[in-house]
Design a protein around this motif. Structure first.
Motif, PDB file in Angstrom:
ATOM      1  N   SER A   1       0.434   4.039  -2.888  1.00  0.00           N
ATOM      2  CA  SER A   1      -0.061   5.381  -2.592  1.00  0.00           C
ATOM      3  C   SER A   1       0.933   6.450  -3.039  1.00  0.00           C
ATOM      4  O   SER A   1       0.534   7.502  -3.536  1.00  0.00           O
ATOM      5  CB  SER A   1      -0.375   5.526  -1.109  1.00  0.00           C
TER       6      SER A   1
ATOM      7  N   LEU B   1       0.799  -1.221   0.000  1.00  0.00           N
ATOM      8  CA  LEU B   1       0.000   0.000   0.000  1.00  0.00           C
ATOM      9  C   LEU B   1       0.834   1.273   0.000  1.00  0.00           C
ATOM     10  O   LEU B   1       0.448   2.263  -0.625  1.00  0.00           O
ATOM     11  CB  LEU B   1      -0.938  -0.001   1.209  1.00  0.00           C
ATOM     12  N   ILE B   2       1.968   1.291   0.686  1.00  0.00           N
ATOM     13  CA  ILE B   2       2.797   2.501   0.744  1.00  0.00           C
ATOM     14  C   ILE B   2       3.369   2.848  -0.632  1.00  0.00           C
ATOM     15  O   ILE B   2       3.216   3.981  -1.093  1.00  0.00           O
ATOM     16  CB  ILE B   2       3.880   2.374   1.836  1.00  0.00           C
TER      17      ILE B   2
ATOM     18  N   LEU C   1       0.548   6.659  -6.879  1.00  0.00           N
ATOM     19  CA  LEU C   1      -0.659   7.381  -7.277  1.00  0.00           C
ATOM     20  C   LEU C   1      -0.535   8.876  -7.001  1.00  0.00           C
ATOM     21  O   LEU C   1      -1.029   9.703  -7.764  1.00  0.00           O
ATOM     22  CB  LEU C   1      -1.882   6.806  -6.562  1.00  0.00           C
ATOM     23  N   GLY C   2       0.123   9.233  -5.908  1.00  0.00           N
ATOM     24  CA  GLY C   2       0.362  10.650  -5.615  1.00  0.00           C
ATOM     25  C   GLY C   2       1.258  11.291  -6.658  1.00  0.00           C
ATOM     26  O   GLY C   2       1.011  12.408  -7.107  1.00  0.00           O
TER      27      GLY C   2
END
Length: 66
Positions: A10, A6-7, A13-14
């Motif tokens: 994310s 997940l890190i 995506l950022g």
């Protein structure tokens, strides 16, 4: 184990969102935000600030039998 997935997802995506924003800035997407909104209103139709007398949206307060 799920944080290892997940890190980076994310962060990726950022960065994708940041790249899309920078692309929009460089291609002139934000140059004239008000101009496009006013171009859809033709100049031959003036803006009306008062309601018409025959406005059917609001009931007449004096007409109790309606």
């Amino acid at each position: 184990m799920s944080l290892l997935l997940l890190i980076p997802l994310s962060i990726g995506l950022g960065l994708l969102g940041l790249c899309a924003f920078l692309w929009a800035l460089r291609t002139g997407q934000f140059d004239d935000p008000d101009g496009a909104a006013w171009r859809v209103i033709p100049p031959e139709y003036p803006l009306e600030t008062e309601g018409k007398n025959d406005d059917n949206l609001a009931p007449n307060a004096q007409d109790r039998n309606a």
